[in-house]
Motif scaffolding. Sequence first.
Motif, PDB file in Angstrom:
ATOM      1  N   TYR A  57      15.512  -2.458 -14.262  1.00  0.00           N
ATOM      2  CA  TYR A  57      14.480  -3.458 -14.490  1.00  0.00           C
ATOM      3  C   TYR A  57      14.885  -4.807 -13.923  1.00  0.00           C
ATOM      4  N   VAL A  58      13.918  -5.713 -13.883  1.00  0.00           N
ATOM      5  CA  VAL A  58      14.167  -7.109 -13.538  1.00  0.00           C
ATOM      6  C   VAL A  58      13.577  -7.966 -14.658  1.00  0.00           C
TER       7      VAL A  58
ATOM      8  N   ILE B 111       9.980 -11.830 -19.824  1.00  0.00           N
ATOM      9  CA  ILE B 111       9.152 -10.830 -19.139  1.00  0.00           C
ATOM     10  C   ILE B 111      10.064  -9.828 -18.446  1.00  0.00           C
ATOM     11  N   MET B 112       9.909  -8.557 -18.831  1.00  0.00           N
ATOM     12  CA  MET B 112      10.704  -7.496 -18.222  1.00  0.00           C
ATOM     13  C   MET B 112       9.774  -6.566 -17.444  1.00  0.00           C
ATOM     14  N   VAL B 113      10.138  -6.266 -16.202  1.00  0.00           N
ATOM     15  CA  VAL B 113       9.415  -5.300 -15.386  1.00  0.00           C
ATOM     16  C   VAL B 113      10.389  -4.159 -15.126  1.00  0.00           C
ATOM     17  N   LYS B 114      10.053  -2.985 -15.636  1.00  0.00           N
ATOM     18  CA  LYS B 114      10.961  -1.839 -15.584  1.00  0.00           C
ATOM     19  C   LYS B 114      10.320  -0.683 -14.827  1.00  0.00           C
ATOM     20  N   VAL B 115      11.098  -0.043 -13.965  1.00  0.00           N
ATOM     21  CA  VAL B 115      10.639   1.160 -13.269  1.00  0.00           C
ATOM     22  C   VAL B 115      10.787   2.326 -14.250  1.00  0.00           C
ATOM     23  N   VAL B 116       9.671   2.974 -14.562  1.00  0.00           N
ATOM     24  CA  VAL B 116       9.746   4.090 -15.513  1.00  0.00           C
ATOM     25  C   VAL B 116       9.620   5.442 -14.821  1.00  0.00           C
ATOM     26  N   LYS B 117       9.076   5.464 -13.581  1.00  0.00           N
ATOM     27  CA  LYS B 117       8.947   6.731 -12.872  1.00  0.00           C
ATOM     28  C   LYS B 117       8.780   6.441 -11.387  1.00  0.00           C
ATOM     29  N   SER B 118       9.394   7.276 -10.574  1.00  0.00           N
ATOM     30  CA  SER B 118       9.268   7.134  -9.132  1.00  0.00           C
ATOM     31  C   SER B 118       9.345   8.513  -8.496  1.00  0.00           C
TER      32      SER B 118
ATOM     33  N   ILE C 207       5.628  -3.182 -18.041  1.00  0.00           N
ATOM     34  CA  ILE C 207       5.765  -4.637 -18.106  1.00  0.00           C
ATOM     35  C   ILE C 207       5.756  -5.036 -19.565  1.00  0.00           C
ATOM     36  N   ASP C 208       6.818  -5.687 -19.996  1.00  0.00           N
ATOM     37  CA  ASP C 208       6.922  -6.186 -21.364  1.00  0.00           C
ATOM     38  C   ASP C 208       6.867  -7.702 -21.279  1.00  0.00           C
ATOM     39  N   ALA C 209       5.761  -8.275 -21.774  1.00  0.00           N
ATOM     40  CA  ALA C 209       5.558  -9.714 -21.683  1.00  0.00           C
ATOM     41  C   ALA C 209       4.876 -10.205 -22.963  1.00  0.00           C
ATOM     42  N   PRO C 210       5.008 -11.493 -23.265  1.00  0.00           N
ATOM     43  CA  PRO C 210       4.302 -12.042 -24.424  1.00  0.00           C
ATOM     44  C   PRO C 210       2.791 -11.862 -24.276  1.00  0.00           C
ATOM     45  N   LYS C 211       2.093 -11.775 -25.396  1.00  0.00           N
ATOM     46  CA  LYS C 211       0.645 -11.532 -25.372  1.00  0.00           C
ATOM     47  C   LYS C 211      -0.127 -12.632 -24.657  1.00  0.00           C
TER      48      LYS C 211
END
Length: 58
Positions: A11-12, A18-25, A34-38
Amino acid sequence: MLVIGRKPGEYVMLDDDIMVKVVKSEDGHLRLAIDAPKDVKITRGELYEDQNNERITK
């Protein structure tokens, strides 16, 4: 623009919240989580472009 390679599970972080994670490729397709505040607005690229094109033509 920053271009980096990430593998599934990697992830970055953008700022500290804010986390952007690769879950499948596979087969050239990528899935991101994407985990970010509401209060952070997230819009898919094609919708963002459509919205901007509508503003320009009005």
